[in-house]
Design an enzyme around this catalytic site. Structure first.
Site, PDB file in Angstrom:
ATOM      1  N   GLU A  62      13.242 -15.795  -1.114  1.00  0.00           N
ATOM      2  CA  GLU A  62      13.401 -17.027  -0.318  1.00  0.00           C
ATOM      3  C   GLU A  62      12.147 -17.897  -0.418  1.00  0.00           C
ATOM      4  OE1 GLU A  62      14.353 -16.417   3.845  1.00  0.00           O
ATOM      5  OE2 GLU A  62      15.520 -14.629   3.294  1.00  0.00           O
ATOM      6  N   ASP A  80       0.831  -1.204   0.000  1.00  0.00           N
ATOM      7  CA  ASP A  80       0.000   0.000   0.000  1.00  0.00           C
ATOM      8  C   ASP A  80       0.871   1.262   0.000  1.00  0.00           C
ATOM      9  OD1 ASP A  80      -2.881   1.016   0.555  1.00  0.00           O
ATOM     10  OD2 ASP A  80      -1.673   2.099   2.031  1.00  0.00           O
TER      11      ASP A  80
HETATM   12  C1  NOJ Z   1      -4.435   3.111  -0.743  1.00  0.00           C
HETATM   13  C2  NOJ Z   1      -5.597   2.218  -0.502  1.00  0.00           C
HETATM   14  O1  NOJ Z   1      -5.962   1.590  -1.711  1.00  0.00           O
HETATM   15  C3  NOJ Z   1      -6.701   3.090   0.062  1.00  0.00           C
HETATM   16  O2  NOJ Z   1      -7.920   2.403   0.142  1.00  0.00           O
HETATM   17  C4  NOJ Z   1      -6.255   3.602   1.406  1.00  0.00           C
HETATM   18  O3  NOJ Z   1      -7.227   4.517   1.902  1.00  0.00           O
HETATM   19  C5  NOJ Z   1      -4.915   4.325   1.328  1.00  0.00           C
HETATM   20  N1  NOJ Z   1      -3.959   3.632   0.511  1.00  0.00           N
HETATM   21  C6  NOJ Z   1      -4.311   4.510   2.700  1.00  0.00           C
HETATM   22  O4  NOJ Z   1      -3.887   3.285   3.225  1.00  0.00           O
END
Ligand code: NOJ
Length: 526
Positions: free
Chosen positions: A249, A207
């Site tokens: 790994e 993310d």
């Molecule tokens: C991207 C994610 O797809 C989204 O849903 C989220 O609110 C933000 N990152 C923060 O984690």
């Protein structure tokens, strides 16, 4: 379908995989409490196997106060009780693999929940303060935030505590940013990776992958000044190289959430010792326009080629407007900045285009992401104001409708209460939702679900080779890969089909003159 051959024989499954995104909370509710859960997913694994997908990407399923739909993680070693248990997640991973489906988990390294033990201890003055960005404010009494950074959800990226200090959060205040210059933060995430890789997951989505590292001086962002204080900092690559060594790994792969306009900077994340893949957001946000789409495809292939990484093709996800709605609007691109309530959409038109776009993306070289409900042709829902949950709506001051409209619980059974989702859904389903139910579509050979099933089944006709554009008039995309030809007509008048060729699949009815109508795609065998 049997068990997949051992990973060693299928090392590059991810280069051409169809990966289905499961937003657990809204997929299927196994225990009837109105929230989707792992029991619901396990019960629907046969559906996913019939669809023919190679892997499932689960948005965060960890313990979370759900202030941002689970992207506020309180404990990576625990499944949120609303979703199930760790033992159940392990069963799910194993059961999916029995059906030939791999699992990808979602890791959120930029921030944690304010309920994470580290942040709780930091608030009590513990040494964990060093793991976050706490600063004194500006102004005579420290009443101004330490700098002018804005949260991605709107408003300042800083929140002040009772003791007068401020902490940084690029997203909601309940998502404090970690300080990635601290070795404990790095160690912890390496442990988290191993924790899930030990449980048999085949991949990890990262993310906000380009936001982790901040300039330690936390300077204000000045337009045009490089490097940016927190986007795409060079130090990130060292982190991902160490992650890559761990993934190797286990033979596991990464997909990064990397939003960057500069394709050269984007491709750096995909060097052979870094991430395997990243989401293709330029394709995802591209308007329904032949020239723009062709350019997006060409640029994508050109930026990936030097680093040897496969492209990914994405039409939508849990953050953006659903495809059939977007393509039915006057402005068919996507931009967070211009989202508004009440934007009109012609859903019949949008659906025709979304069907054609499905055939386009599934014929391109690389991996394809399908977001749950995309295969049902679900439109974006308008959520009643008093039911909206997304912090993006609230932090925009109420102007942005937020992302709940693409997160509505799925319709499974037309005749069942709540369209077969389970209990009273946590977000309301619009009237008319049962018409999209999976059971109804499974019985209809012309449904969106049948189109996706057929397309995923026939996709191997395109092989794994490169793409060659074929001559075509304006408004038409035509290319060949292996024995397959894909033609998409985005122009205003019907287009000729190449002859002789065998018809494999069409996104809509072909008239008897054998020409390809507008907003329609066709797959042919050369
Ligand atoms: C991207 C994610 O797809 C989204 O849903 C989220 O609110 C933000 N990152 C923060 O984690």
């Amino acid at each position: 379908m049997g068990q997949p051959t051992p990973a060693s024989h299928h090392d590059d499954w991810w280069r051409s995989a169809v990966i289905y995104q499961v937003y657990v909370r809204s997929f299927a509710d196994g225990d009837g409490d109105g929230t989707g859960d792992l029991a619901g997913v396990r019960a629907r694994l046969p559906y996913l196997a019939d669809l023919g997908v190679d892997a499932l990407w689960f948005t965060p399923w960890y313990l979370s106060p759900m202030k941002d739909g689970g992207y506020d993680v309180a404990d990576y070693g625990a499944i949120d009780p609303a979703f199930g248990t760790l033992a159940e997640a392990e069963k799910l991973i194993a059961e999916a693999l029995q059906l030939g489906i791999r699992t990808i988990v979602d890791i959120v390294p930029n921030h944690v929940s304010d309920q994470h033990p580290w942040f709780r201890s930091a608030l009590r003055g513990g040494p964990e303060q060093e793991l976050f960005h706490f600063r004194a404010g500006r102004g005579a009494g420290g009443e101004l935030p330490p700098n002018g950074w804005r949260s991605q959800f709107g408003g300042p990226a800083w929140t002040r505590l009772a003791d007068g200090s401020w902490y940084l959060h690029l997203f909601a205040p309940e998502q404090p940013d970690l300080d990635w210059s601290h070795p404990a933060v790095r160690r912890e995430h390496e442990d988290i990776l191993r924790f899930w890789l030990e449980r048999g997951v085949a991949g990890v989505r990262i993310d906000s992958a380009a936001l982790l590292v901040k300039d330690p001086r936390l300077p204000d962002f000045l337009e045009g000044r490089d490097p940016h204080p927190y986007v795409d900092r060079d130090e990130l690559h060292d982190i991902y190289r160490s992650w890559r060594a761990i993934a190797d790994e286990y033979g596991a792969v990464f997909v990064g959430e990397v939003w960057l306009p500069d394709s050269e900077r984007f491709a750096r994340y995909l060097r052979p010792d870094e991430l395997h893949t990243a989401f293709n957001f330029s394709f995802m946000t591209c308007p329904w326009d032949a020239e723009r789409l062709r350019r997006s495809v060409d640029e994508t292939l050109a930026e990936h080629a030097p680093v040897g990484a496969p492209a990914t093709w994405v039409l939508c996800n849990h953050d953006v407007t659903r495809t059939v709605t977007r393509y039915g609007r006057t402005d068919t691109g996507f931009d967070f900045a211009t989202k508004a309530f009440g934007t009109p959409a012609d859903l019949a038109l949008g659906t025709r285009r979304a069907r054609a776009a499905a055939l386009l993306s599934l014929a391109l070289p690389g991996a394809v992401y399908v977001y749950q409900g995309e295969e049902l042709g679900l439109p974006e829902a308008e959520i009643p104001l008093d039911r909206i949950q997304d912090p993006m709506h609230f932090r925009s001051g109420g102007t942005d409708p937020g992302r709940d409209g693409c997160r509505v619980p799925l319709p499974w059974t037309a005749g069942a209460p709540h369209a077969g989702f389970g209990g009273e859904p946590w977000l309301p389903q619009p009237d008319g939702w049962p018409a999209y139910a999976a059971d109804r579509q499974a019985a209809d050979p012309h449904s969106m679900l049948s189109l996706y099933r057929e397309a995923i089944r026939l996709r191997p006709a395109f092989g794994d080779g490169p793409l060659t554009w074929l001559p075509a008039r304006d408004g038409v995309l035509a290319f060949r890969r292996g024995a397959g030809i894909c033609l998409v007509n985005l122009g205003d008048t019907p287009a000729d089909l190449p002859a002789p060729s065998e018809l494999l699949l069409t996104s809509g009815p072909l008239p008897t003159d054998g020409r390809l109508p507008k907003d329609t795609a066709v797959w042919l065998r050369a």
